[in-house]
Design a protein around this motif. Structure first.
Motif, PDB file in Angstrom:
ATOM      1  N   LEU A  47      -5.775  -3.244   3.719  1.00 13.14           N
ATOM      2  CA  LEU A  47      -5.151  -2.459   2.645  1.00 13.14           C
ATOM      3  C   LEU A  47      -5.645  -2.918   1.273  1.00 13.14           C
ATOM      4  CD1 LEU A  47      -1.549  -2.189   4.099  1.00 13.14           C
ATOM      5  CD2 LEU A  47      -3.127  -0.274   3.685  1.00 13.14           C
ATOM      6  N   LYS A  48      -5.813  -4.231   1.136  1.00 10.77           N
ATOM      7  CA  LYS A  48      -6.326  -4.778  -0.134  1.00 10.77           C
ATOM      8  C   LYS A  48      -7.746  -4.233  -0.372  1.00 10.77           C
ATOM      9  CE  LYS A  48      -5.000  -8.993  -0.583  1.00 10.77           C
ATOM     10  NZ  LYS A  48      -4.929 -10.464  -0.467  1.00 10.77           N
ATOM     11  N   GLU A  49      -8.552  -4.276   0.672  1.00  9.62           N
ATOM     12  CA  GLU A  49      -9.940  -3.785   0.613  1.00  9.62           C
ATOM     13  C   GLU A  49      -9.985  -2.286   0.292  1.00  9.62           C
ATOM     14  OE1 GLU A  49     -13.051  -2.993   4.135  1.00  9.62           O
ATOM     15  OE2 GLU A  49     -12.260  -5.055   4.099  1.00  9.62           O
ATOM     16  N   LEU A  50      -9.154  -1.500   0.948  1.00 11.90           N
ATOM     17  CA  LEU A  50      -9.157  -0.055   0.744  1.00 11.90           C
ATOM     18  C   LEU A  50      -8.600   0.356  -0.613  1.00 11.90           C
ATOM     19  CD1 LEU A  50      -7.886   1.080   4.273  1.00 11.90           C
ATOM     20  CD2 LEU A  50     -10.213   1.285   3.380  1.00 11.90           C
ATOM     21  N   SER A  51      -7.775  -0.500  -1.212  1.00 11.75           N
ATOM     22  CA  SER A  51      -7.150  -0.188  -2.497  1.00 11.75           C
ATOM     23  C   SER A  51      -7.999  -0.614  -3.691  1.00 11.75           C
ATOM     24  CB  SER A  51      -5.769  -0.849  -2.586  1.00 11.75           C
ATOM     25  OG  SER A  51      -4.936  -0.338  -1.566  1.00 11.75           O
ATOM     26  N   SER A  52      -9.034  -1.424  -3.431  1.00 14.58           N
ATOM     27  CA  SER A  52      -9.821  -1.931  -4.573  1.00 14.58           C
ATOM     28  C   SER A  52     -10.996  -1.026  -4.901  1.00 14.58           C
ATOM     29  CB  SER A  52     -10.317  -3.337  -4.291  1.00 14.58           C
ATOM     30  OG  SER A  52     -11.110  -3.373  -3.128  1.00 14.58           O
ATOM     31  N   GLY A 112       0.848  -1.183   0.000  1.00 14.46           N
ATOM     32  CA  GLY A 112       0.000   0.000   0.000  1.00 14.46           C
ATOM     33  C   GLY A 112       0.883   1.231   0.000  1.00 14.46           C
ATOM     34  N   PRO A 113       0.362   2.333  -0.528  1.00 12.38           N
ATOM     35  CA  PRO A 113       1.141   3.566  -0.545  1.00 12.38           C
ATOM     36  C   PRO A 113       1.360   4.104   0.869  1.00 12.38           C
ATOM     37  CG  PRO A 113      -1.097   3.982  -1.302  1.00 12.38           C
ATOM     38  CD  PRO A 113      -0.969   2.505  -1.132  1.00 12.38           C
ATOM     39  N   LEU A 114       2.450   4.826   1.046  1.00 12.16           N
ATOM     40  CA  LEU A 114       2.821   5.366   2.349  1.00 12.16           C
ATOM     41  C   LEU A 114       1.672   6.122   3.018  1.00 12.16           C
ATOM     42  CD1 LEU A 114       5.077   6.031   4.459  1.00 12.16           C
ATOM     43  CD2 LEU A 114       5.537   8.061   3.111  1.00 12.16           C
ATOM     44  N   GLU A 115       0.994   6.980   2.272  1.00 15.06           N
ATOM     45  CA  GLU A 115      -0.090   7.789   2.843  1.00 15.06           C
ATOM     46  C   GLU A 115      -1.181   6.910   3.451  1.00 15.06           C
ATOM     47  OE1 GLU A 115       1.134   8.076  -0.288  1.00 15.06           O
ATOM     48  OE2 GLU A 115       2.285   9.923   0.001  1.00 15.06           O
ATOM     49  N   LEU A 116      -1.531   5.826   2.747  1.00 17.18           N
ATOM     50  CA  LEU A 116      -2.595   4.945   3.230  1.00 17.18           C
ATOM     51  C   LEU A 116      -2.121   4.113   4.425  1.00 17.18           C
ATOM     52  CD1 LEU A 116      -5.452   3.842   2.965  1.00 17.18           C
ATOM     53  CD2 LEU A 116      -4.588   2.235   1.236  1.00 17.18           C
ATOM     54  N   VAL A 117      -0.917   3.589   4.358  1.00 18.17           N
ATOM     55  CA  VAL A 117      -0.400   2.792   5.476  1.00 18.17           C
ATOM     56  C   VAL A 117      -0.292   3.671   6.726  1.00 18.17           C
ATOM     57  CG1 VAL A 117       1.557   1.438   6.344  1.00 18.17           C
ATOM     58  CG2 VAL A 117       0.755   1.124   3.979  1.00 18.17           C
ATOM     59  N   TRP A 118       0.197   4.892   6.561  1.00 14.66           N
ATOM     60  CA  TRP A 118       0.266   5.835   7.686  1.00 14.66           C
ATOM     61  C   TRP A 118      -1.120   6.014   8.306  1.00 14.66           C
ATOM     62  CZ3 TRP A 118       3.586   8.426  10.775  1.00 14.66           C
ATOM     63  CH2 TRP A 118       3.091   9.522  11.491  1.00 14.66           C
ATOM     64  N   LYS A 119      -2.108   6.220   7.448  1.00 19.29           N
ATOM     65  CA  LYS A 119      -3.479   6.459   7.940  1.00 19.29           C
ATOM     66  C   LYS A 119      -4.006   5.259   8.723  1.00 19.29           C
ATOM     67  CE  LYS A 119      -7.912   8.258   6.497  1.00 19.29           C
ATOM     68  NZ  LYS A 119      -8.799   8.673   5.453  1.00 19.29           N
ATOM     69  N   ASN A 149       8.572   3.662  12.405  1.00 14.42           N
ATOM     70  CA  ASN A 149       9.083   4.348  11.216  1.00 14.42           C
ATOM     71  C   ASN A 149       8.385   3.850   9.958  1.00 14.42           C
ATOM     72  OD1 ASN A 149      11.544   5.924  12.151  1.00 14.42           O
ATOM     73  ND2 ASN A 149      11.935   3.914  13.037  1.00 14.42           N
ATOM     74  N   PHE A 150       8.082   4.763   9.052  1.00 15.10           N
ATOM     75  CA  PHE A 150       7.419   4.449   7.789  1.00 15.10           C
ATOM     76  C   PHE A 150       8.317   4.892   6.645  1.00 15.10           C
ATOM     77  CE2 PHE A 150       4.319   5.040  11.038  1.00 15.10           C
ATOM     78  CZ  PHE A 150       3.286   4.159  10.770  1.00 15.10           C
TER      79      PHE A 150
END
Length: 164
Positions: free
Chosen positions: A159-164, A23-30, A114-115
């Motif tokens: 993350l898979k769910e949020l990215s689809s 997942g992209p950094l912004e989404l993983v951070w969130k 850390n991210f």
């Protein structure tokens, strides 16, 4: 499938946990800082996390419970000490009661999360420090490794769910 890697540094009373997420950094951070998303992945199934209060800012804290399938309830809080948006946060983590009063019988942990972006997603490195080697061992004995690994698998699914 990404793997959660645990490295114990006994002399330094530290546990290092590393995992790469798709997942992209912004989404993983969130997913690590937004209570609605934290509640969806933080507890290993069949347990569920429920946030009572969160103020994700320096000096703020997250008060939550992990609720088991048979009505068990374990409370914890993370006191945020330092935050660099989308880079890292530091928190003091402790077991507590429903009101956030710390349980002095359980060890406290000091988290530095850390991210960083990778070619295929985001790497999260968690350095967890303890006051003593005995405190570190006590947390490991609670099933911390198995529970945190299962939670990371929940995060993969989210993350898979949020990215689809």
């Amino acid at each position: 499938m990404n793997e959660t890697i645990f490295t114990k540094q006994s002399g330094q009373k530290q546990l290092n946990v590393t995992r790469e997420f798709n997942g992209p950094l912004e989404l993983v951070w969130k997913t690590w800082t937004d209570s609605d998303l934290l509640d969806k992945w933080w507890a290993p199934k069949p347990w569920k996390t429920e946030t009572k209060f969160i103020d994700f800012s320096e000096g703020g804290y997250w008060l939550y419970s992990m609720n088991g399938p048979e009505g068990e309830q374990h409370w914890a809080r993370a006191d945020y000490k330092e935050i660099a948006i989308k880079e890292f946060f530091k928190a003091q983590d402790s077991f507590c009661d429903e009101e956030g009063n710390k349980n002095s019988e359980m060890p406290e942990m000091f988290w530095h999360v850390n991210f960083s972006k990778t070619e295929s997603g985001t790497k999260v490195e968690v350095d967890i420090s303890f006051s003593s080697e005995a405190d570190m061992e006590r947390i490991i004995e609670t099933g911390f490794k198995e529970g945190f690994t299962a939670a990371h698998e929940n995060l993969d699914e989210l993350l898979k769910e949020l990215s689809s």
